[in-house]
Scaffold this motif. Structure first.
Motif, PDB file in Angstrom:
ATOM      1  N   HIS A  28       0.864  -1.181   0.000  1.00  0.00           N
ATOM      2  CA  HIS A  28       0.000   0.000   0.000  1.00  0.00           C
ATOM      3  C   HIS A  28       0.898   1.228   0.000  1.00  0.00           C
ATOM      4  CE1 HIS A  28      -2.888   2.996   1.535  1.00  0.00           C
ATOM      5  NE2 HIS A  28      -3.781   2.218   0.929  1.00  0.00           N
ATOM      6  N   ILE A  88       0.534  -5.333   5.798  1.00  0.00           N
ATOM      7  CA  ILE A  88       1.169  -4.406   4.854  1.00  0.00           C
ATOM      8  C   ILE A  88       2.680  -4.497   5.058  1.00  0.00           C
ATOM      9  CG2 ILE A  88       1.330  -2.023   4.051  1.00  0.00           C
ATOM     10  CD1 ILE A  88      -1.494  -3.268   3.745  1.00  0.00           C
ATOM     11  N   LEU A 143      -4.134  -1.165  -3.902  1.00  0.00           N
ATOM     12  CA  LEU A 143      -3.491  -2.236  -3.161  1.00  0.00           C
ATOM     13  C   LEU A 143      -2.908  -3.261  -4.132  1.00  0.00           C
ATOM     14  CD1 LEU A 143      -3.421  -2.882  -0.051  1.00  0.00           C
ATOM     15  CD2 LEU A 143      -5.303  -4.427  -0.462  1.00  0.00           C
TER      16      LEU A 143
END
Length: 155
Positions: free
Chosen positions: A87, A111, A123
């Motif tokens: 991300h 993440i 994403l």
């Protein structure tokens, strides 16, 4: 007669305005889920609505074999068989719940990297996360990402 029929044709701007009023107002969806003044909950009580900054909806893609073993932004080696994601701004090490909007499949990811590096995507998922969301064949899917409490920073 022509003039009346034109009044009933919705414009794109009007549709966007109505959608933003309906979905952009956080108090509408959580109005029945909040406690009443005396501290008791209503019959339809539920968890309080999430703030808009903790939930994103957009297009997600996945990356796999070509990145296997390479270092990620968090310092870990990428493993396509782990439930991870990239991300742009979420804290490294934080957790997110990703829901495929087309089929309702849900997966929890960590993440570990920065990305995606393609415009209009929010994403990049590992192969395993994409497989569990049933989006490997399509390559991309519309998802809802709910960010959980941030993990402590890496040492």
């Amino acid at each position: 007669m022509t003039r009346v029929s034109r009044l009933f044709v919705p414009s794109l701007t009007g549709c966007v305005l109505v959608a933003s009023l309906i979905f952009g107002c956080p108090d509408v969806s959580g109005a029945l889920a909040r406690p009443v003044a005396d501290g008791l909950h209503s019959a339809l009580a539920g968890p309080p609505p999430l703030s808009r900054s903790r939930v994103q909806i957009g297009l997600a893609s996945w990356y796999g074999r070509g990145w296997q073993g390479r270092p990620t932004a968090s310092g870990e080696r990428y493993d396509q068989h782990q439930l991870t994601a990239a991300h742009r701004t979420a804290p490294l090490g934080s957790q997110a719940i990703v829901t495929n909007m087309a089929n309702g499949h849900v997966v929890r990811v960590q993440i570990t990297d920065r990305g995606p590096h393609t415009r209009h995507r929010i994403l990049d998922l590992s192969y395993e996360a994409a497989r569990r969301l049933a989006m490997v064949r399509t390559g991309a899917a519309r998802v809802q990402v709910e960010f959980l409490a941030a993990a402590p920073p890496f040492a």
